[in-house]
Design a protein around this motif. Structure first.
Motif, PDB file in Angstrom:
ATOM      1  N   VAL A  39       0.838  -1.199   0.000  1.00  0.00           N
ATOM      2  CA  VAL A  39       0.000   0.000   0.000  1.00  0.00           C
ATOM      3  C   VAL A  39       0.874   1.250   0.000  1.00  0.00           C
ATOM      4  CG1 VAL A  39      -1.786   1.282   1.254  1.00  0.00           C
ATOM      5  CG2 VAL A  39      -1.905  -1.219   1.124  1.00  0.00           C
ATOM      6  N   GLY A  40       2.044   1.167   0.636  1.00  0.00           N
ATOM      7  CA  GLY A  40       2.964   2.295   0.655  1.00  0.00           C
ATOM      8  C   GLY A  40       3.427   2.726  -0.722  1.00  0.00           C
ATOM      9  N   PHE A  41       3.457   1.792  -1.689  1.00  0.00           N
ATOM     10  CA  PHE A  41       3.837   2.168  -3.045  1.00  0.00           C
ATOM     11  C   PHE A  41       2.887   3.207  -3.632  1.00  0.00           C
ATOM     12  CE2 PHE A  41       6.257  -1.934  -3.293  1.00  0.00           C
ATOM     13  CZ  PHE A  41       7.475  -1.374  -3.602  1.00  0.00           C
ATOM     14  N   GLY A  42       1.652   3.208  -3.170  1.00  0.00           N
ATOM     15  CA  GLY A  42       0.701   4.204  -3.654  1.00  0.00           C
ATOM     16  C   GLY A  42       1.097   5.634  -3.326  1.00  0.00           C
ATOM     17  N   ARG A  43       1.971   5.801  -2.340  1.00  0.00           N
ATOM     18  CA  ARG A  43       2.403   7.147  -1.946  1.00  0.00           C
ATOM     19  C   ARG A  43       3.600   7.644  -2.751  1.00  0.00           C
ATOM     20  NH1 ARG A  43      -1.048   9.936  -0.696  1.00  0.00           N
ATOM     21  NH2 ARG A  43       0.390  11.400   0.328  1.00  0.00           N
ATOM     22  N   PHE A  44       4.144   6.823  -3.651  1.00  0.00           N
ATOM     23  CA  PHE A  44       5.375   7.204  -4.347  1.00  0.00           C
ATOM     24  C   PHE A  44       5.260   8.533  -5.089  1.00  0.00           C
ATOM     25  CE2 PHE A  44       8.556   7.243  -7.672  1.00  0.00           C
ATOM     26  CZ  PHE A  44       9.695   6.928  -6.958  1.00  0.00           C
ATOM     27  N   PRO A  45       4.140   8.818  -5.789  1.00  0.00           N
ATOM     28  CA  PRO A  45       4.065  10.114  -6.478  1.00  0.00           C
ATOM     29  C   PRO A  45       4.193  11.309  -5.538  1.00  0.00           C
ATOM     30  CG  PRO A  45       2.360   8.625  -7.277  1.00  0.00           C
ATOM     31  CD  PRO A  45       2.956   7.988  -6.051  1.00  0.00           C
ATOM     32  N   HIS A  46       3.884  11.094  -4.273  1.00  0.00           N
ATOM     33  CA  HIS A  46       3.944  12.185  -3.304  1.00  0.00           C
ATOM     34  C   HIS A  46       5.253  12.171  -2.512  1.00  0.00           C
ATOM     35  CE1 HIS A  46      -0.411  12.658  -3.959  1.00  0.00           C
ATOM     36  NE2 HIS A  46      -0.435  11.336  -3.968  1.00  0.00           N
ATOM     37  N   SER A  47       5.738  10.969  -2.152  1.00  0.00           N
ATOM     38  CA  SER A  47       6.886  10.850  -1.240  1.00  0.00           C
ATOM     39  C   SER A  47       8.199  10.568  -1.944  1.00  0.00           C
ATOM     40  CB  SER A  47       6.626   9.730  -0.236  1.00  0.00           C
ATOM     41  OG  SER A  47       6.639   8.462  -0.899  1.00  0.00           O
ATOM     42  N   LYS A  48       8.128  10.088  -3.202  1.00  0.00           N
ATOM     43  CA  LYS A  48       9.319   9.645  -3.943  1.00  0.00           C
ATOM     44  C   LYS A  48      10.114   8.608  -3.147  1.00  0.00           C
ATOM     45  CE  LYS A  48       8.514  12.316  -7.442  1.00  0.00           C
ATOM     46  NZ  LYS A  48       7.178  12.779  -7.014  1.00  0.00           N
ATOM     47  N   GLY A  49       9.407   7.787  -2.381  1.00  0.00           N
ATOM     48  CA  GLY A  49      10.048   6.706  -1.645  1.00  0.00           C
ATOM     49  C   GLY A  49      10.461   7.063  -0.235  1.00  0.00           C
ATOM     50  N   ARG A  50      10.306   8.311   0.160  1.00  0.00           N
ATOM     51  CA  ARG A  50      10.661   8.740   1.514  1.00  0.00           C
ATOM     52  C   ARG A  50       9.377   9.063   2.272  1.00  0.00           C
ATOM     53  NH1 ARG A  50      15.933  12.707   0.537  1.00  0.00           N
ATOM     54  NH2 ARG A  50      17.244  11.139  -0.496  1.00  0.00           N
ATOM     55  N   LEU A  51       8.815   8.061   2.912  1.00  0.00           N
ATOM     56  CA  LEU A  51       7.521   8.209   3.554  1.00  0.00           C
ATOM     57  C   LEU A  51       7.612   9.127   4.773  1.00  0.00           C
ATOM     58  CD1 LEU A  51       6.282   4.501   3.408  1.00  0.00           C
ATOM     59  CD2 LEU A  51       5.619   6.390   1.909  1.00  0.00           C
ATOM     60  N   THR A 108       5.372  11.155   8.037  1.00  0.00           N
ATOM     61  CA  THR A 108       4.291  10.825   8.970  1.00  0.00           C
ATOM     62  C   THR A 108       2.935  10.980   8.307  1.00  0.00           C
ATOM     63  OG1 THR A 108       5.643  11.529  10.856  1.00  0.00           O
ATOM     64  CG2 THR A 108       3.256  11.411  11.192  1.00  0.00           C
ATOM     65  N   ALA A 109       2.791  12.018   7.488  1.00  0.00           N
ATOM     66  CA  ALA A 109       1.533  12.243   6.771  1.00  0.00           C
ATOM     67  C   ALA A 109       1.260  11.094   5.797  1.00  0.00           C
ATOM     68  CB  ALA A 109       1.580  13.574   6.027  1.00  0.00           C
ATOM     69  N   ASP A 110       2.306  10.610   5.106  1.00  0.00           N
ATOM     70  CA  ASP A 110       2.143   9.469   4.198  1.00  0.00           C
ATOM     71  C   ASP A 110       1.687   8.236   4.964  1.00  0.00           C
ATOM     72  OD1 ASP A 110       2.971  10.702   1.751  1.00  0.00           O
ATOM     73  OD2 ASP A 110       5.046  10.565   2.431  1.00  0.00           O
ATOM     74  N   GLU A 111       2.309   7.987   6.122  1.00  0.00           N
ATOM     75  CA  GLU A 111       1.948   6.820   6.933  1.00  0.00           C
ATOM     76  C   GLU A 111       0.488   6.891   7.367  1.00  0.00           C
ATOM     77  OE1 GLU A 111       3.666   4.240   7.247  1.00  0.00           O
ATOM     78  OE2 GLU A 111       5.784   4.780   6.998  1.00  0.00           O
ATOM     79  N   GLU A 112       0.001   8.089   7.636  1.00  0.00           N
ATOM     80  CA  GLU A 112      -1.403   8.241   8.025  1.00  0.00           C
ATOM     81  C   GLU A 112      -2.332   7.903   6.870  1.00  0.00           C
ATOM     82  OE1 GLU A 112      -1.707  12.232   9.429  1.00  0.00           O
ATOM     83  OE2 GLU A 112      -0.721  11.811  11.351  1.00  0.00           O
ATOM     84  N   VAL A 113      -1.950   8.324   5.659  1.00  0.00           N
ATOM     85  CA  VAL A 113      -2.766   8.002   4.479  1.00  0.00           C
ATOM     86  C   VAL A 113      -2.752   6.495   4.236  1.00  0.00           C
ATOM     87  CG1 VAL A 113      -3.006   8.312   1.980  1.00  0.00           C
ATOM     88  CG2 VAL A 113      -2.397  10.259   3.429  1.00  0.00           C
ATOM     89  N   ILE A 114      -1.599   5.861   4.391  1.00  0.00           N
ATOM     90  CA  ILE A 114      -1.487   4.411   4.212  1.00  0.00           C
ATOM     91  C   ILE A 114      -2.394   3.692   5.210  1.00  0.00           C
ATOM     92  CG2 ILE A 114       0.081   2.443   4.443  1.00  0.00           C
ATOM     93  CD1 ILE A 114       2.318   4.393   3.456  1.00  0.00           C
ATOM     94  N   SER A 115      -2.332   4.106   6.466  1.00  0.00           N
ATOM     95  CA  SER A 115      -3.166   3.476   7.498  1.00  0.00           C
ATOM     96  C   SER A 115      -4.648   3.660   7.193  1.00  0.00           C
ATOM     97  CB  SER A 115      -2.840   4.069   8.869  1.00  0.00           C
ATOM     98  OG  SER A 115      -1.530   3.730   9.269  1.00  0.00           O
ATOM     99  N   LYS A 116      -5.006   4.832   6.704  1.00  0.00           N
ATOM    100  CA  LYS A 116      -6.410   5.108   6.377  1.00  0.00           C
ATOM    101  C   LYS A 116      -6.890   4.172   5.269  1.00  0.00           C
ATOM    102  CE  LYS A 116      -9.529   8.791   4.826  1.00  0.00           C
ATOM    103  NZ  LYS A 116      -9.631  10.216   4.411  1.00  0.00           N
TER     104      LYS A 116
END
Length: 251
Positions: free
Chosen positions: A96-108, A110-118
């Motif tokens: 699920v963390g891969f979904g954040r790549f466009p936003h985090s570029k692989g560096r998750l 705290t905000a990314d982790e919250e979206v992943i958990s959601k």
């Protein structure tokens, strides 16, 4: 809104799509239905820019799919194809963390982790988030991939046959999750479906594709008729009143 203007794609002399002119409204669920080989998945992958057009133009929320930078388009539209093969062994949370790549570029963050958990909680995978993908049932794995797409946090979500390999119970649950995503998260979901009754019950709009062309587009009430479905699927179809709306019966 998703807009297709004079879109064409040719694979061979006997396999072609278009010209397609189509407007898919923003909000809710739009189902692409039609016979096998009609061009549903091809249209979806062109909208998601995983497949190029021979001619024409496609825009999503006003952004030209062909010319918008990939990093920008990935924040507008996300797509899940039929076949998902991850060779590396991943847990649900890692996937699920891969979904954040466009936003985090692989560096998750705290905000990314919250979206992943959601996204994980939304698909009811919290108790399984540390399980490996190859340890899951087909239904659990499919939910994990959908959670990955939702975690990308795009307004437009494209799903190519997400009910594949799901039994009836899991298919119903998946469609309920997607309806909630449209309603509660404000997503526009475009989904390729084989079961016309799922489209009739859960979609806001149905787009019928046949021989590479759009032959019908409308509300479930407009599409779920014996005359329309018999013409689209080239087989006799009757539509009866079910307890929760019209039901297509094949005979």
């Amino acid at each position: 809104m998703i807009t297709l203007e004079s879109v064409r794609k040719t694979y061979a002399d006997e396999v072609s799509i278009g010209p397609v002119d189509l407007q898919i409204p923003a909000g809710g669920v739009t189902a692409l239905v039609g016979p096998n080989g009609a061009g549903k998945s091809t249209l979806l992958t062109m909208i998601g820019r995983l497949l190029g057009m021979d001619s024409g133009a496609i825009s999503v929320a006003g952004f030209d799919v062909s010319s918008t930078k990939s990093k920008d388009l990935a924040k507008i539209v996300s797509i899940l194809r039929q076949e998902n093969h991850f060779i590396t062994r991943l847990t649900i949370r890692q996937l699920v963390g891969f979904g954040r790549f466009p936003h985090s570029k692989g560096r998750l963050t705290t905000a990314d982790e919250e979206v992943i958990s959601k996204a994980i909680d939304f698909l009811e995978l919290g108790e399984l988030e540390n399980r490996f993908i190859d340890e899951l049932s087909g239904g659990q794995r499919q939910r994990a991939y959908v959670a990955m797409v939702l975690a990308q946090d795009t307004d437009y979500v494209l799903l190519d046959e997400p009910l594949n390999n799901l039994d009836m119970k899991r298919s119903v649950q998946m469609m309920q999750h997607l309806r909630r995503a449209a309603a509660e998260m404000g997503r526009t979901i475009v989904i390729v479906l084989h079961d016309i009754n799922f489209a009739g019950h859960y979609a806001d709009h149905i787009c019928a594709v046949k021989d590479g062309a759009i032959v019908e587009f409308g509300t479930p009430e407009e599409i779920m008729t014996g005359e329309v479905l018999s013409r689209v699927f080239d087989t006799p179809v009757d539509v009866v009143d079910g307890p929760r709306g019209p039901l297509a019966v094949y005979f």
